[in-house]
Design a protein around this motif. Structure first.
Motif, PDB file in Angstrom:
ATOM      1  N   LYS A 176     -68.994 -45.030 -60.159  1.00  0.00           N
ATOM      2  CA  LYS A 176     -68.332 -45.335 -61.447  1.00  0.00           C
ATOM      3  C   LYS A 176     -68.908 -46.487 -62.251  1.00  0.00           C
ATOM      4  CE  LYS A 176     -63.532 -46.318 -62.902  1.00  0.00           C
ATOM      5  NZ  LYS A 176     -62.286 -46.586 -62.311  1.00  0.00           N
ATOM      6  N   ARG A 205     -64.833 -37.835 -65.008  1.00  0.00           N
ATOM      7  CA  ARG A 205     -65.638 -38.893 -64.354  1.00  0.00           C
ATOM      8  C   ARG A 205     -66.690 -39.512 -65.468  1.00  0.00           C
ATOM      9  NH1 ARG A 205     -71.039 -37.560 -63.779  1.00  0.00           N
ATOM     10  NH2 ARG A 205     -71.705 -35.299 -64.072  1.00  0.00           N
ATOM     11  N   ASP A 206     -67.401 -40.540 -65.136  1.00  0.00           N
ATOM     12  CA  ASP A 206     -68.318 -41.204 -65.959  1.00  0.00           C
ATOM     13  C   ASP A 206     -69.876 -40.141 -65.690  1.00  0.00           C
ATOM     14  OD1 ASP A 206     -66.549 -43.060 -66.515  1.00  0.00           O
ATOM     15  OD2 ASP A 206     -66.930 -44.275 -65.201  1.00  0.00           O
ATOM     16  N   GLN A 355     -66.413 -42.912 -52.709  1.00  0.00           N
ATOM     17  CA  GLN A 355     -66.438 -44.145 -53.480  1.00  0.00           C
ATOM     18  C   GLN A 355     -65.839 -45.329 -52.814  1.00  0.00           C
ATOM     19  OE1 GLN A 355     -65.183 -44.041 -57.827  1.00  0.00           O
ATOM     20  NE2 GLN A 355     -66.060 -41.866 -58.101  1.00  0.00           N
TER      21      GLN A 355
END
Length: 405
Positions: A176, A205-206, A355
């Motif tokens: 992230k 998502r990024d 994550q």
């Protein structure tokens, strides 16, 4: 009756084949390069479970890794005696010769690179050009005497973080943006990565890239990061580095090197202004190169990069000399004893999750869920203060950053 006998025969044959496959042991591999004697003398190295019968070994890290199947042979050349005669063509008008393309361009065949290891006499200093797949960033494998892309070797972390594990399997870990994640953690080595990125409204998502590293070992800390910049100029030094909180400066020339402590050094990688090699004897070596997101990359992947920020980030290559079997982290886990890949294979972009287990509270924090690092007393005392939030003139800022004066 005959039909039943046939079915019974097929069933027995299937059971026998399954039993044979189950009892086949992974193929044993051996390092054949006596230069890496500790690995050369090992006799109990086997292919990873993900490729039990087809693998090779990286003698320097002493890690077996999967290799792809051999490419198909080229089609046979047609017999010239059977080729129909070609009608003569009218002569072409003379063309003025164009100047040769500049060195490093894809048209020129890529950047020039050489083997720098004198132990390989037949290959030493022999010039090669980078492959078309990586025309600007490659190095020579002195063993095979051929150029290889930096991001295709075990231990590589590049692009939208694309990891190549110790087993040679490629996977992606997006993390992230503006967060830190533990990528290697062991008893005497802990490496966190700070991710930068952009949000894509059409995705969940990024887009992310590794912008800096916080490295802890013994009672020392090393910081290496890419400065924020708008338009990219490869002749300008975009690296920020510090050792135990003190800025590190290197002359932007081939051979520039700083000995930071006993067995600890940082050196320019060849003539590349934006590439350095960080080495700690008997522990690790990291090659870090600052690279931008190009207009072409942005257009192809729809990153939305503007001239205000080219999202300069780090392409990384890791080598480890003394990892334990309990090592963990996004990349580190692939070097662990009895590691089994969690990546879903057979898809275009195999993604690794986790994550939460790899998230860290800061660039020099060792509080990720899988942490293995054992702090020394001096390192604990040095971590009792808080790093300030600094705004550097270079545009590079954040917690734990030391600005150049």
């Amino acid at each position: 009756m005959t039909r039943r006998l046939v079915l019974l025969f097929i069933l027995l044959l299937t059971v026998a084949l399954v039993a044979e496959a189950a009892t086949r042991k992974p193929k044993k591999v051996k390092c054949k390069d006596k230069k890496f004697y500790e690995c050369f003398k090992k006799k109990d190295l086997y292919c990873p479970e993900t490729c039990p019968r087809s693998c090779d070994i990286d003698c320097e890290s002493c890690q077996p890794f999967c290799v792809p199947p051999p490419s198909k042979p080229p089609p046979p050349t047609p017999n010239p005696t059977l080729t129909p005669p070609i009608s003569p063509q009218p002569p072409m008008p003379p063309v003025s010769p164009s100047p040769p393309p500049s060195d490093g361009s894809e048209a020129a065949g890529g950047k020039r690179v050489r083997c720098k290891n004198k132990a390989y006499g037949t290959c030493y200093n022999m010039e090669h050009r980078c492959p078309a797949a990586c025309p600007d960033y490659c190095e020579v494998d002195c063993v095979t005497c051929s150029p290889v892309c930096n991001c295709n070797k075990p231990g590589a972390v590049c692009q939208d973080p694309r990891f190549v594990g110790a087993d040679g399997i490629t996977f992606y870990f997006h993390g992230k943006k503006d967060k830190e994640f533990c990528i290697v953690t062991d008893s005497n080595l802990h490496i966190n990565a700070h991710f930068i990125g952009r949000r894509n409204a059409n995705m969940g998502r990024d887009f992310t890239w590794v912008q800096s590293l916080g490295i802890l070992f013994d009672d020392h800390q090393i910081f290496v990061g890419a400065q924020k910049t708008g338009l990219w100029d490869n002749s300008i030094d975009h690296l920020d580095m510090s050792f135990d909180g003190v800025p590190v400066f290197l002359l932007p020339q081939d051979g520039a090197k700083r000995q930071l402590a006993t067995g600890v050094s940082i050196a320019r990688s060849g003539s590349d202004t934006n590439s350095v090699v960080i080495e700690v004897e008997n522990n690790f070596q990291i090659k870090a190169t600052v690279v931008p997101i190009t207009k072409h990359d942005s257009k192809v992947h729809k990153y939305g990069i503007t001239e205000e920020d080219c999202f300069a980030h780090l392409d990384l290559g890791f080598k480890f000399y003394s990892l334990s079997g309990e090592v963990n982290g996004v990349l580190g886990q692939t070097y662990a004893r009895n590691y089994t890949s969690r990546v879903k294979m057979g898809i275009d972009m195999p993604v690794l999750g986790g994550q939460r287990e790899f998230a860290s509270s800061g660039l020099f924090s060792t509080d990720c869920a899988v942490a293995r690092f054992k702090k020394t007393e001096s390192l604990i005392s040095s971590n009792t203060f808080e790093y300030g939030n600094l705004n550097c003139a270079s545009g590079f800022d954040g917690r734990g950053v030391v600005c150049k004066r």
